[in-house]
Design a protein around this motif. Structure first.
Motif: not given
Length: 110
Positions: A48-59, A61-67, A99-106
């Motif tokens: 949950a922390l990785a998901f929320v952090g991935g959505l909240l952190l721009a650029g 850092a967020g892409a890495v968490l989601l990836g 999750l991969a698509a969100l990471g690319v978008l992020q």
């Protein structure tokens, strides 16, 4: 606190698996036992922390968490694949793809 008992079964590995699956299962044994013996709340909280952090952190850092989260769920899906029904397989593929698509978008690539 004593460790939880291991699941029932006579083999830790998929019977009749090919060399790739056998190698991945063998290399996954220690992390899986560690996750099994960790307190039950650690995995969902970390995910949950990785998901929320991935959505909240721009650029990046967020892409890495989601990836990383997509890779982790993909790893678990790969290991569970032989025992999953078709609906479970489809759900895991969709979750990893989203999750991969969100990471690319992020990441800002698109």
């Amino acid at each position: 606190m004593s460790p939880r008992p291991m699941p029932k079964g006579d083999s830790f590995f998929t019977p009749g698996a090919g060399p790739l699956r056998h190698a991945i299962e063998r290399n996954s044994a220690v992390p899986l036992v560690w996750l099994h013996n960790a307190p039950r709340w650690i995995l969902p909280v970390a995910m949950a922390l990785a998901f929320v952090g991935g959505l909240l952190l721009a650029g990046v850092a967020g892409a890495v968490l989601l990836g990383l989260l997509a890779l982790f769920i993909g790893w678990l899906a790969f290991l569970a694949w032989p025992t999953l029904p078709a609906g479970g397989r489809a759900a895991r593929v969709v979750v990893v793809a989203v999750l991969a698509a969100l990471g690319v978008l992020q990441s800002g690539v698109l």
